[in-house]
Design a protein around this motif. Structure first.
Motif, short mmCIF file in Angstrom:
data_model
loop_
_atom_site.label_atom_id
_atom_site.label_comp_id
_atom_site.label_asym_id
_atom_site.label_seq_id
_atom_site.Cartn_x
_atom_site.Cartn_y
_atom_site.Cartn_z
N PRO A 101 -5.58 -16.51 -20.99
CA PRO A 101 -3.99 -16.42 -20.97
C PRO A 101 -3.41 -16.43 -19.46
O PRO A 101 -4.37 -16.21 -18.54
N SER A 102 -2.29 -17.03 -19.09
CA SER A 102 -1.70 -16.73 -17.93
C SER A 102 -0.45 -15.74 -17.89
O SER A 102 -0.29 -15.48 -18.95
N PRO A 103 0.07 -15.52 -16.65
CA PRO A 103 1.18 -14.64 -16.85
C PRO A 103 2.32 -15.40 -17.52
O PRO A 103 3.62 -14.51 -17.93
N CYS A 104 2.26 -16.63 -17.80
CA CYS A 104 3.55 -17.32 -18.48
C CYS A 104 3.41 -17.17 -20.04
O CYS A 104 2.39 -17.67 -20.44
N ALA A 105 4.25 -16.54 -20.55
CA ALA A 105 3.97 -16.35 -22.15
C ALA A 105 3.69 -17.50 -22.64
O ALA A 105 4.15 -18.69 -22.54
N HIS A 136 3.64 -21.64 -9.67
CA HIS A 136 2.58 -21.64 -10.78
C HIS A 136 1.11 -21.55 -9.99
O HIS A 136 0.22 -21.46 -10.73
N GLY A 137 0.85 -21.78 -8.68
CA GLY A 137 -0.51 -21.28 -8.17
C GLY A 137 -0.62 -20.17 -8.29
O GLY A 137 -1.71 -19.47 -8.64
N TRP A 138 0.34 -19.20 -8.25
CA TRP A 138 0.29 -17.65 -8.43
C TRP A 138 -0.20 -17.46 -9.97
O TRP A 138 -0.98 -16.85 -10.47
N ASP A 139 0.61 -18.13 -10.89
CA ASP A 139 0.04 -17.87 -12.46
C ASP A 139 -1.25 -18.60 -12.51
O ASP A 139 -1.95 -17.83 -13.25
N LEU A 140 -1.55 -19.43 -12.03
CA LEU A 140 -3.13 -19.85 -12.24
C LEU A 140 -4.19 -19.02 -11.44
O LEU A 140 -5.00 -18.84 -12.04
N ALA A 141 -3.76 -18.48 -10.23
CA ALA A 141 -4.76 -17.61 -9.53
C ALA A 141 -4.77 -16.19 -10.47
O ALA A 141 -6.08 -15.76 -10.44
N MET A 142 -3.86 -15.85 -10.85
CA MET A 142 -3.74 -14.60 -11.69
C MET A 142 -4.62 -14.87 -12.91
O MET A 142 -5.58 -14.18 -13.50
N ALA A 143 -4.44 -15.91 -13.67
CA ALA A 143 -5.31 -16.45 -14.93
C ALA A 143 -6.77 -16.27 -14.63
O ALA A 143 -7.42 -16.11 -15.48
N LEU A 144 -6.98 -16.80 -13.54
CA LEU A 144 -8.53 -16.99 -13.27
C LEU A 144 -9.23 -15.81 -12.38
O LEU A 144 -10.20 -16.01 -12.08
N GLY A 145 -8.06 -14.96 -12.18
CA GLY A 145 -8.79 -13.72 -11.60
C GLY A 145 -9.06 -14.07 -9.84
O GLY A 145 -10.06 -13.37 -9.41
N GLN A 159 7.17 -10.62 -2.30
CA GLN A 159 6.44 -11.33 -3.10
C GLN A 159 6.60 -10.93 -4.76
O GLN A 159 7.09 -11.55 -5.63
N ASP A 160 6.41 -9.41 -4.89
CA ASP A 160 6.54 -8.72 -6.20
C ASP A 160 8.15 -9.08 -6.51
O ASP A 160 8.45 -9.29 -7.98
N ARG A 161 8.88 -8.79 -5.65
CA ARG A 161 10.27 -8.93 -6.29
C ARG A 161 10.67 -10.37 -6.51
O ARG A 161 11.56 -10.55 -7.24
N LEU A 162 10.17 -11.37 -5.81
CA LEU A 162 10.44 -12.64 -6.01
C LEU A 162 9.79 -12.87 -7.34
O LEU A 162 10.45 -13.64 -8.33
N LEU A 163 8.82 -12.56 -7.64
CA LEU A 163 8.21 -12.69 -8.87
C LEU A 163 9.05 -12.20 -10.13
O LEU A 163 9.06 -12.86 -11.12
N GLY A 164 9.24 -11.18 -9.98
CA GLY A 164 10.20 -10.39 -10.89
C GLY A 164 11.73 -11.04 -11.30
O GLY A 164 11.78 -11.44 -12.38
N PHE A 165 12.09 -11.60 -9.95
CA PHE A 165 13.27 -12.25 -10.04
C PHE A 165 13.06 -13.52 -10.94
O PHE A 165 14.20 -13.93 -11.82
N ILE A 166 12.12 -14.24 -10.85
CA ILE A 166 11.93 -15.68 -11.62
C ILE A 166 11.44 -15.58 -12.83
O ILE A 166 11.23 -16.32 -13.62
N GLY A 167 11.25 -14.15 -13.33
CA GLY A 167 10.84 -13.98 -14.56
C GLY A 167 9.20 -13.64 -14.95
O GLY A 167 8.85 -13.74 -16.05
N ASP A 211 5.97 -10.91 -14.27
CA ASP A 211 5.58 -9.54 -14.21
C ASP A 211 4.57 -9.49 -13.27
O ASP A 211 3.46 -9.79 -13.34
N PRO A 212 5.08 -8.93 -11.95
CA PRO A 212 3.90 -8.81 -10.73
C PRO A 212 2.79 -7.89 -11.06
O PRO A 212 1.64 -7.93 -10.68
N ARG A 213 2.90 -7.07 -12.17
CA ARG A 213 1.79 -6.30 -12.46
C ARG A 213 1.00 -6.86 -13.69
O ARG A 213 0.21 -6.15 -14.36
N TRP A 214 1.20 -7.87 -14.11
CA TRP A 214 0.37 -8.56 -15.24
C TRP A 214 -1.03 -8.49 -14.63
O TRP A 214 -1.61 -8.94 -13.79
N THR A 215 -2.01 -8.20 -15.78
CA THR A 215 -3.40 -8.35 -15.42
C THR A 215 -3.88 -9.31 -16.45
O THR A 215 -3.58 -9.26 -17.64
#
Length: 197
Positions: free
Chosen positions: A30-34, A116-125, A179-187, A189-193
């Motif tokens: 899974p990625s941070p994108c629902a 989406h680079g953030w999304d992918l990096a988070m999904a891949l750890g 960065q976290d505020r930007l992520l929250g603004f665009i929808g 969750d910067p705390r996603w794990t």
């Protein structure tokens, strides 16, 4: 090399490095994108590469099945557009107004590669730290969007089937990093794990 092409290449390079670092068993994670897996994130970015070509009556080269090969093929098509002065300067009608094809790539696709680079990096750890200058630019640009337009950005499908620009805003403490505020603004969750392997 012009600034738009340079910025696109820089962020495409970064996104490609993240794609290349994925293990084959991670693409269904899974990625941070629902509702999106890691592979879905890459497929979306590739789809958006195709969207940049549509106003010029161009289409993506048929891609190979693997994520890395597919991304490389899509970026080659967009790079060819940016390297063609006539094509890059062609005015296109877009959901947010008329602009050149190069400006369309800059305002939509390059920003997608970063976010989406953030999304992918988070999904891949992997390290998901974004370029601070880009974070500042994106924060300034997105918080300046008029409320009516932002409401459209947050409406799934408002700009075409399968296109969802931003999700509902996620509350983030005012003391959090930009960065976290930007992520929250665009929808996001910067705390996603990510799910444990």
């Amino acid at each position: 090399m012009n600034a738009i092409a340079d910025r696109y290449r820089r962020h495409a390079d970064s996104f490609e490095r993240t794609v290349a670092a994925a293990r084959p068993d991670q693409w269904n994670d899974p990625s941070p994108c629902a509702k999106w897996t890691a592979r879905d994130v890459v497929d979306h970015v590739i789809m958006m590469h195709g969207a940049m070509l549509t106003p010029l009556d161009r289409t993506l080269t048929p891609p190979p099945a693997d994520a890395l090969g597919a991304f490389r093929a899509a970026r080659a098509d967009v790079t060819a557009l940016l390297d063609d002065p006539e094509a890059a300067a062609t005015e296109c009608r877009t959901p947010t107004g008329t602009m050149t094809a190069a400006q369309h790539v800059d305002q939509v696709l390059t920003d997608d590669l970063i976010l989406h680079g953030w999304d992918l990096a988070m999904a891949l750890g992997r390290d998901a730290t974004m370029d601070q200058a880009e974070v500042e630019r994106l924060w300034a640009a997105n918080t300046a969007v008029p409320a009516e337009t932002m409401a459209q950005f947050r409406t799934p499908g408002a700009f075409g089937p399968g296109i969802e620009v931003f999700g509902p805003e996620v509350p983030v403490d005012a003391s959090a990093s930009l960065q976290d505020r930007l992520l929250g603004f665009i929808g996001r969750d910067p705390r996603w794990t990510r799910r444990s392997p």
